[in-house]
Design a protein around this motif. Structure first.
Motif, short mmCIF file in Angstrom:
data_model
loop_
_atom_site.label_atom_id
_atom_site.label_comp_id
_atom_site.label_asym_id
_atom_site.label_seq_id
_atom_site.Cartn_x
_atom_site.Cartn_y
_atom_site.Cartn_z
N SER A 325 -7.52 -7.36 -10.46
CA SER A 325 -6.99 -8.17 -9.37
C SER A 325 -6.14 -7.30 -8.45
O SER A 325 -5.87 -6.13 -8.74
N SER A 326 -5.71 -7.88 -7.33
CA SER A 326 -4.92 -7.14 -6.36
C SER A 326 -3.64 -6.59 -7.00
O SER A 326 -3.00 -7.26 -7.81
N GLY A 327 -3.29 -5.37 -6.62
CA GLY A 327 -2.09 -4.73 -7.14
C GLY A 327 -2.37 -3.70 -8.21
O GLY A 327 -1.52 -2.85 -8.50
N HIS A 328 -3.56 -3.71 -8.80
CA HIS A 328 -3.91 -2.71 -9.80
C HIS A 328 -4.35 -1.41 -9.12
O HIS A 328 -4.83 -1.42 -7.97
N HIS A 329 -4.19 -0.31 -9.82
CA HIS A 329 -4.59 0.98 -9.27
C HIS A 329 -5.05 1.91 -10.38
O HIS A 329 -4.84 1.64 -11.57
N GLY A 330 -5.71 2.98 -10.00
CA GLY A 330 -6.14 4.01 -10.95
C GLY A 330 -5.82 5.39 -10.41
O GLY A 330 -5.77 5.61 -9.19
N GLU A 331 -5.55 6.32 -11.32
CA GLU A 331 -5.26 7.70 -10.94
C GLU A 331 -6.50 8.55 -11.20
O GLU A 331 -7.07 8.54 -12.30
N LEU A 332 -6.91 9.31 -10.19
CA LEU A 332 -8.11 10.12 -10.24
C LEU A 332 -7.75 11.60 -10.17
O LEU A 332 -6.63 11.94 -9.79
N PRO A 333 -8.67 12.49 -10.53
CA PRO A 333 -8.37 13.93 -10.47
C PRO A 333 -7.93 14.37 -9.09
O PRO A 333 -8.33 13.79 -8.08
N GLY A 334 -7.09 15.42 -9.06
CA GLY A 334 -6.64 15.96 -7.78
C GLY A 334 -5.52 15.16 -7.15
O GLY A 334 -5.22 15.34 -5.96
N GLY A 335 -4.88 14.28 -7.93
CA GLY A 335 -3.78 13.50 -7.38
C GLY A 335 -4.22 12.38 -6.47
O GLY A 335 -3.41 11.87 -5.68
N ILE A 336 -5.47 11.96 -6.54
CA ILE A 336 -5.97 10.86 -5.71
C ILE A 336 -5.70 9.53 -6.41
O ILE A 336 -5.92 9.39 -7.61
N CYS A 349 -3.95 9.90 -1.11
CA CYS A 349 -3.31 10.99 -1.84
C CYS A 349 -2.26 10.43 -2.78
O CYS A 349 -1.74 9.33 -2.57
N GLY A 350 -1.91 11.22 -3.81
CA GLY A 350 -0.94 10.77 -4.80
C GLY A 350 0.44 10.55 -4.22
O GLY A 350 0.84 11.17 -3.24
N GLU A 351 1.22 9.66 -4.83
CA GLU A 351 2.55 9.33 -4.33
C GLU A 351 3.50 10.52 -4.35
O GLU A 351 4.46 10.57 -3.60
N ALA A 352 3.24 11.50 -5.22
CA ALA A 352 4.15 12.65 -5.30
C ALA A 352 4.18 13.41 -3.99
O ALA A 352 5.15 14.08 -3.68
N ASP A 353 3.10 13.32 -3.20
CA ASP A 353 3.01 14.06 -1.96
C ASP A 353 3.26 13.18 -0.75
O ASP A 353 3.03 13.60 0.39
#
Length: 498
Positions: A325-336, A349-353
């Motif tokens: 559902s809305s609000g979910h997320h996934g982390e992919l290689p390369g900080g995506i 791009c990842g939140e760190a950047d």
């Protein structure tokens, strides 16, 4: 009179149109039999093809005195053929340790980065490398044993941007016979027979057993399989690009697409005649493959390549689209990061950047954007505090002398520039066709080839004209906008101290 091998290679080059009259070809020569044969063959064919040659050698510095002897041998061969010799040497082992790469990957990255520099500096328009039919068979077998899909079955491509492979349909032994017939010696790389390496193991032990005990035509069969896989791959690439352009859109540095379009990227027609009806396929239907490939394309658009993005990551994105559902997320290689926001998937791009503006929009840190007024008259000075740099943008009378033209090889044609003219930082997805290239290149790939430190890329200066990237600092100018003989007024960008 042409011998059969020369006729075969000439026919292959012409049929594939990999080279044309006027091309400047850098022949990558290691000193081994395959590359030496390629050089001798192209030297024999160059007048008929209308091409000019140079010898390109990359010293990996992996075998001590043996590597230095290879370089000396190739230099002498180039001199004997009266060809320009372009060489580079890098400590591949040290760079592999520094970057955490395996040795073969490091060697390939640095070697092809050197080839890119040769092209970008205008010393060649193409690089010819000596992969053979045997190399193709070994590659397909290696991919099969490692586990692969249709893309891996395509093996080595005959043409890849500026890289051409005229010998991909030629057996390795026929090249050695050609060299012996012409009294030409070559160097042997001792590591090629080290069966602890997968490729050498396949070459020395597996492939000979298959040829002897199962099929004497296995090399040809694997080559044909690779050709068919490439043809299917070309079809899929065209279809996926069509769907990507139609369904996805950029929002700053993010890429957005409707969840329904990810799972149902294409409508199919069923039935026939006037009673034909339209239906859509869900994620379990016959177009699942299109969905998977579209997800890979979305990821590539944000990151700039598909390295490390495997089938498990594709499945992760599909589950996010179909089950979350809305609000979910996934982390992919390369900080995506890929987020489900209501009815959309957002790749970013990842939140760190990143940082957030007051309205919650994601932005790169140290982002900047400066508009330069057009038309320019004389010189404009643009100070960029975020970089501690200043750029001077000048309109000049275009020089006509060869030395001046060479000096200003990265100048633009002022008459081709369009408003708004913006000097800004690099953004993921930025791309253009550099001078000397036939195809568009991602700036991220150009950063890798130019070995731009990763920490400097996010704020790298880029010039945009009318919404199109046409220049990046230290890179060749865009082919469609560069100054040439017909240019009346040149446009030059120079860095100054603040």
């Amino acid at each position: 009179m042409r011998v059969p091998l020369e006729q075969s290679v000439l026919a292959n080059i012409r049929t594939s149109r990999m080279l044309a009259a006027g091309n400047r070809v850098g022949v990558a020569v290691s000193g081994g039999a395959d590359s030496v044969a390629l050089l001798r063959l192209l030297d024999r064919l160059r007048d008929e093809l209308g091409i000019t040659l140079a010898v390109v050698h990359f010293n990996h510095a992996l075998r001590g005195a043996e590597s230095e002897a290879d370089a000396g041998f190739v230099a002498e061969l180039a001199a004997a053929l009266e060809l320009e010799f372009l060489a580079a040497r890098e400590d591949v082992g040290a760079e592999a340790a520094r970057q955490g790469w395996n040795l073969e990957d490091a060697a390939r990255r640095l070697r092809y980065a050197f080839f890119d520099r040769v092209i970008d500096e205008g010393k060649a328009t193409h690089i010819a490398v000596a992969h053979t039919a045997d190399d193709q068979a070994e590659t397909v077998l290696a991919h099969l044993m490692r586990g692969t899909g249709p893309t891996g079955l395509a093996g080595i491509y005959p043409v890849a941007d500026t890289i051409v492979r005229p010998l991909l349909g030629t057996r390795r032994e026929s090249l050695r016979e050609y060299l012996r017939a012409n009294g030409q010696t070559w160097r042997e790389d001792s590591t090629n027979r080290d069966v602890r390496r997968t490729r050498a193991h396949i070459r020395e032990q597996l492939l000979p057993v298959i040829e002897r005990d199962f099929s004497g035509e296995i090399v040809g069969h694997l080559g044909e399989l690779a050709r068919l896989a490439r043809e299917e791959g070309n079809f899929w690439d065209a279809l996926v690009e069509d769907r990507f352009q139609a369904l996805a859109h950029r929002d700053g540095d993010d890429v957005r697409i409707a969840v329904s379009d990810v799972l149902v990227p294409l409508e199919l027609k069923t039935g026939g005649g006037k009673d034909r009806t339209s239906r859509k396929c869900n994620e379990f239907g016959p177009l699942r493959t299109l969905t998977e490939r579209l997800i890979r394309r979305l990821y590539e658009e944000v990151r700039g390549d598909r390295r490390e993005f495997g089938a498990n990551h594709v499945e992760q994105v599909m589950r996010l689209a179909s089950e979350s559902s809305s609000g979910h997320h996934g982390e992919l290689p390369g900080g995506i990061i890929v987020r489900r926001t209501f009815g959309e998937l957002i790749f970013s791009c990842g939140e760190a950047d990143r940082q957030r503006s007051d309205d919650g929009t994601a932005m790169l840190e140290n982002t900047y954007e400066y508009v330069v007024s057009l038309p320019l008259c004389g010189t404009a000075r643009v100070s960029i505090p975020e970089l501690g740099k200043c750029f001077r943008l000048k309109v000049i009378d275009w020089p006509v002398t060869e030395s001046d033209t060479k000096r200003d090889a990265n100048a633009l044609d002022a008459d081709l520039l369009r408003s708004p003219l913006i000097l800004r930082n690099w953004r993921p997805g930025d791309a253009y066709r550099p001078h000397g290239r036939r195809h568009e290149r991602k700036l991220k790939s150009m950063f890798l080839a130019g070995r731009i430190p990763s920490g400097e890329r996010a704020v790298w200066p880029v010039l945009e004209s009318g919404g199109r990237v046409i220049w990046a600092q230290g890179m060749p100018a865009a082919e469609d906008f560069r100054a040439r003989e017909s240019t009346r007024m040149g446009f030059v960008i120079e860095e100054q101290g603040t």
